[in-house]
Design a protein around this motif. Structure first.
Motif, PDB file in Angstrom:
ATOM      1  N   TYR A   6      -5.380  14.517 -19.450  1.00 33.78           N
ATOM      2  CA  TYR A   6      -5.469  14.163 -18.027  1.00 33.78           C
ATOM      3  C   TYR A   6      -6.187  12.835 -17.824  1.00 33.78           C
ATOM      4  CZ  TYR A   6      -6.705  14.105 -13.112  1.00 33.78           C
ATOM      5  OH  TYR A   6      -6.845  13.734 -11.801  1.00 33.78           O
ATOM      6  N   ILE A   7      -5.539  11.961 -17.066  1.00 31.94           N
ATOM      7  CA  ILE A   7      -6.110  10.688 -16.630  1.00 31.94           C
ATOM      8  C   ILE A   7      -5.879  10.617 -15.121  1.00 31.94           C
ATOM      9  CG2 ILE A   7      -5.889   8.171 -16.745  1.00 31.94           C
ATOM     10  CD1 ILE A   7      -5.086   8.474 -19.660  1.00 31.94           C
ATOM     11  N   PRO A   8      -6.886  10.267 -14.314  1.00 31.94           N
ATOM     12  CA  PRO A   8      -6.709  10.258 -12.859  1.00 31.94           C
ATOM     13  C   PRO A   8      -5.533   9.380 -12.435  1.00 31.94           C
ATOM     14  CG  PRO A   8      -9.019  10.009 -13.420  1.00 31.94           C
ATOM     15  CD  PRO A   8      -8.258   9.917 -14.711  1.00 31.94           C
ATOM     16  N   PRO A   9      -4.722   9.838 -11.492  1.00 35.33           N
ATOM     17  CA  PRO A   9      -3.616   9.023 -10.994  1.00 35.33           C
ATOM     18  C   PRO A   9      -4.104   7.668 -10.495  1.00 35.33           C
ATOM     19  CG  PRO A   9      -3.455  11.261 -10.160  1.00 35.33           C
ATOM     20  CD  PRO A   9      -4.801  11.156 -10.832  1.00 35.33           C
ATOM     21  N   GLY A  10      -3.343   6.633 -10.803  1.00 32.98           N
ATOM     22  CA  GLY A  10      -3.731   5.289 -10.402  1.00 32.98           C
ATOM     23  C   GLY A  10      -4.621   4.578 -11.394  1.00 32.98           C
ATOM     24  N   SER A  11      -4.937   5.254 -12.515  1.00 38.48           N
ATOM     25  CA  SER A  11      -5.775   4.625 -13.538  1.00 38.48           C
ATOM     26  C   SER A  11      -4.971   3.590 -14.317  1.00 38.48           C
ATOM     27  CB  SER A  11      -6.322   5.678 -14.503  1.00 38.48           C
ATOM     28  OG  SER A  11      -7.188   6.563 -13.851  1.00 38.48           O
ATOM     29  N   PHE A  12      -5.690   2.765 -15.068  1.00 37.93           N
ATOM     30  CA  PHE A  12      -5.081   1.705 -15.875  1.00 37.93           C
ATOM     31  C   PHE A  12      -5.336   1.996 -17.346  1.00 37.93           C
ATOM     32  CE2 PHE A  12      -5.994   0.099 -11.709  1.00 37.93           C
ATOM     33  CZ  PHE A  12      -4.835  -0.562 -11.353  1.00 37.93           C
ATOM     34  N   LEU A  13      -4.274   1.996 -18.135  1.00 37.33           N
ATOM     35  CA  LEU A  13      -4.363   2.308 -19.554  1.00 37.33           C
ATOM     36  C   LEU A  13      -4.482   1.055 -20.413  1.00 37.33           C
ATOM     37  CD1 LEU A  13      -1.677   5.141 -19.714  1.00 37.33           C
ATOM     38  CD2 LEU A  13      -4.105   5.268 -19.135  1.00 37.33           C
ATOM     39  N   GLY A  14      -4.686  -0.082 -19.798  1.00 36.59           N
ATOM     40  CA  GLY A  14      -4.828  -1.339 -20.498  1.00 36.59           C
ATOM     41  C   GLY A  14      -4.405  -2.479 -19.582  1.00 36.59           C
ATOM     42  N   PRO A  15      -4.284  -3.679 -20.123  1.00 37.78           N
ATOM     43  CA  PRO A  15      -4.379  -3.965 -21.551  1.00 37.78           C
ATOM     44  C   PRO A  15      -5.821  -4.166 -22.015  1.00 37.78           C
ATOM     45  CG  PRO A  15      -3.781  -5.954 -20.362  1.00 37.78           C
ATOM     46  CD  PRO A  15      -3.841  -4.857 -19.345  1.00 37.78           C
TER      47      PRO A  15
ATOM     48  N   ARG B 260      -8.734   9.243 -25.205  1.00 39.51           N
ATOM     49  CA  ARG B 260      -8.184   7.964 -24.804  1.00 39.51           C
ATOM     50  C   ARG B 260      -9.107   7.245 -23.822  1.00 39.51           C
ATOM     51  NH1 ARG B 260      -1.842   6.997 -23.652  1.00 39.51           N
ATOM     52  NH2 ARG B 260      -1.896   4.733 -23.584  1.00 39.51           N
ATOM     53  N   VAL B 261      -9.166   5.936 -23.914  1.00 45.62           N
ATOM     54  CA  VAL B 261      -9.967   5.100 -23.015  1.00 45.62           C
ATOM     55  C   VAL B 261      -9.064   4.570 -21.905  1.00 45.62           C
ATOM     56  CG1 VAL B 261     -11.373   3.004 -22.851  1.00 45.62           C
ATOM     57  CG2 VAL B 261     -11.566   4.486 -24.866  1.00 45.62           C
ATOM     58  N   TYR B 262      -9.600   4.501 -20.684  1.00 44.08           N
ATOM     59  CA  TYR B 262      -8.833   3.994 -19.545  1.00 44.08           C
ATOM     60  C   TYR B 262      -9.789   3.412 -18.514  1.00 44.08           C
ATOM     61  CZ  TYR B 262     -10.315   8.320 -17.217  1.00 44.08           C
ATOM     62  OH  TYR B 262     -11.068   9.337 -16.683  1.00 44.08           O
ATOM     63  N   VAL B 263      -9.250   2.758 -17.507  1.00 42.62           N
ATOM     64  CA  VAL B 263     -10.021   2.277 -16.360  1.00 42.62           C
ATOM     65  C   VAL B 263      -9.579   3.086 -15.149  1.00 42.62           C
ATOM     66  CG1 VAL B 263     -10.449   0.326 -14.800  1.00 42.62           C
ATOM     67  CG2 VAL B 263     -10.382  -0.029 -17.281  1.00 42.62           C
ATOM     68  N   SER B 264     -10.531   3.732 -14.483  1.00 45.09           N
ATOM     69  CA  SER B 264     -10.217   4.591 -13.348  1.00 45.09           C
ATOM     70  C   SER B 264      -9.760   3.766 -12.148  1.00 45.09           C
ATOM     71  CB  SER B 264     -11.443   5.417 -12.964  1.00 45.09           C
ATOM     72  OG  SER B 264     -12.374   4.617 -12.244  1.00 45.09           O
ATOM     73  N   PRO B 265      -9.174   4.387 -11.128  1.00 43.08           N
ATOM     74  CA  PRO B 265      -8.765   3.641  -9.932  1.00 43.08           C
ATOM     75  C   PRO B 265      -9.913   2.919  -9.241  1.00 43.08           C
ATOM     76  CG  PRO B 265      -7.734   5.798  -9.964  1.00 43.08           C
ATOM     77  CD  PRO B 265      -8.748   5.793 -11.075  1.00 43.08           C
TER      78      PRO B 265
ATOM     79  N   ASP C 161      -6.028 -11.058  -9.816  1.00 43.63           N
ATOM     80  CA  ASP C 161      -5.289  -9.858  -9.492  1.00 43.63           C
ATOM     81  C   ASP C 161      -5.630  -8.728 -10.454  1.00 43.63           C
ATOM     82  OD1 ASP C 161      -3.982 -11.164  -7.457  1.00 43.63           O
ATOM     83  OD2 ASP C 161      -2.358 -11.849  -8.767  1.00 43.63           O
ATOM     84  N   LEU C 162      -5.695  -7.522  -9.925  1.00 45.93           N
ATOM     85  CA  LEU C 162      -5.857  -6.350 -10.760  1.00 45.93           C
ATOM     86  C   LEU C 162      -4.572  -6.138 -11.545  1.00 45.93           C
ATOM     87  CD1 LEU C 162      -7.413  -3.776 -11.539  1.00 45.93           C
ATOM     88  CD2 LEU C 162      -6.409  -2.682  -9.541  1.00 45.93           C
ATOM     89  N   CYS C 163      -4.705  -5.896 -12.840  1.00 41.00           N
ATOM     90  CA  CYS C 163      -3.505  -5.755 -13.658  1.00 41.00           C
ATOM     91  C   CYS C 163      -2.755  -4.493 -13.279  1.00 41.00           C
ATOM     92  CB  CYS C 163      -3.872  -5.726 -15.141  1.00 41.00           C
ATOM     93  SG  CYS C 163      -4.767  -4.257 -15.632  1.00 41.00           S
ATOM     94  N   MET C 164      -1.482  -4.497 -13.536  1.00 39.48           N
ATOM     95  CA  MET C 164      -0.651  -3.340 -13.262  1.00 39.48           C
ATOM     96  C   MET C 164      -0.911  -2.266 -14.324  1.00 39.48           C
ATOM     97  SD  MET C 164       0.866  -4.022 -10.538  1.00 39.48           S
ATOM     98  CE  MET C 164       2.090  -2.699 -10.507  1.00 39.48           C
ATOM     99  N   PRO C 165      -0.669  -0.992 -13.989  1.00 37.24           N
ATOM    100  CA  PRO C 165      -0.848   0.065 -14.990  1.00 37.24           C
ATOM    101  C   PRO C 165      -0.045  -0.240 -16.248  1.00 37.24           C
ATOM    102  CG  PRO C 165      -0.500   1.001 -12.821  1.00 37.24           C
ATOM    103  CD  PRO C 165      -0.245  -0.482 -12.696  1.00 37.24           C
ATOM    104  N   PHE C 166      -0.656   0.024 -17.386  1.00 37.21           N
ATOM    105  CA  PHE C 166      -0.057  -0.319 -18.675  1.00 37.21           C
ATOM    106  C   PHE C 166       0.203   0.966 -19.452  1.00 37.21           C
ATOM    107  CE2 PHE C 166      -0.620  -1.159 -23.229  1.00 37.21           C
ATOM    108  CZ  PHE C 166       0.304  -2.161 -23.424  1.00 37.21           C
TER     109      PHE C 166
END
Length: 210
Positions: free
Chosen positions: A130-139, A112-117, A30-35
């Motif tokens: 700014y971080i694109p909506p739906g992106s993941f900030l971790g873990p 900041r580092v993140y994973v895009s949608p 499963d894709l992790c939930m936004p953190f």
């Protein structure tokens, strides 16, 4: 051996580099939930650089930041303002900070580092949150080691995806998730790798990455 011709001549990591987790594992789970991380809480872990450790390849290129994304090999894209800032770092390498949640930079506000949608490993523009909506900030997790440690997203390694099926190819870094939208539209074109790390002892690495 997809990378041999592309990255010939790049420095290699020592043969003693760790194999923290077997590569080639299926893209599943499963894709992790936004953190959401509390930006007021100091993140643990010193600055580090990262290399792409491919199980069946003899070379291990550095992971570089440019164009607000991360790439396997090449050079980073950095910027140093004109005076009054007169002591900018060299900006020749890509280094992470704060346990891998940010980049090792001097610019106020950091990056900041993140994973895009779509699964791309990215970072914020300087002077912008700014971080694109739906992106993941971790873990994200950085495990230091001597001489080598490792860096993961959601407990997994990453994948390197070619930007084209034809012509000169660069390889973009994506999170190891099943629904990543990759440049060639076929996730089977991507190669899984572990992000093997080395301690970066001279922070910060750049004024900012561009």
């Amino acid at each position: 051996m997809k990378f041999i011709a592309l990255f010939a001549g790049l420095p290699l990591l020592a043969a003693a580099a760790p194999t923290q987790r077997a590569l080639g594992m299926p893209l599943q789970g499963d894709l992790c939930m936004p953190f959401q991380h509390d930006l007021g809480t100091p993140l643990q872990g010193g600055d580090f650089t990262a290399f792409a450790w491919f199980e069946h390849e003899p070379i291990h290129p550095p992971i570089q930041a440019r164009g607000l994304r991360f790439w396997v090999g090449g050079e980073p894209a950095t910027y140093c303002p004109s005076p009054p800032v007169v002591h900018c770092p060299p900006g020749k390498v890509t280094a992470f900070s704060g346990g891998g949640y940010g980049l090792s930079v001097m610019v106020p506000g950091g990056q900041r580092v993140y994973v895009s949608p779509t699964g791309e490993l990215g970072y914020t523009q300087a002077h912008s949150a700014y971080i694109p909506p739906g992106s993941f900030l971790g873990p994200f997790e950085y495990t230091p080691g001597i001489p080598f440690g490792h860096y993961t997203f959601n407990g997994k390694g990453f994948i390197a995806c070619p930007n084209s099926k034809e012509g000169p190819t660069t390889w973009k870094v994506f999170a190891h998730i099943p629904n990543a939208i990759v440049p060639t539209s076929d996730i089977q074109d991507c190669l899984p790798f572990q992000a093997v790390t080395e301690i970066f002892g001279s922070p910060p690495a750049a004024w900012q990455y561009t």
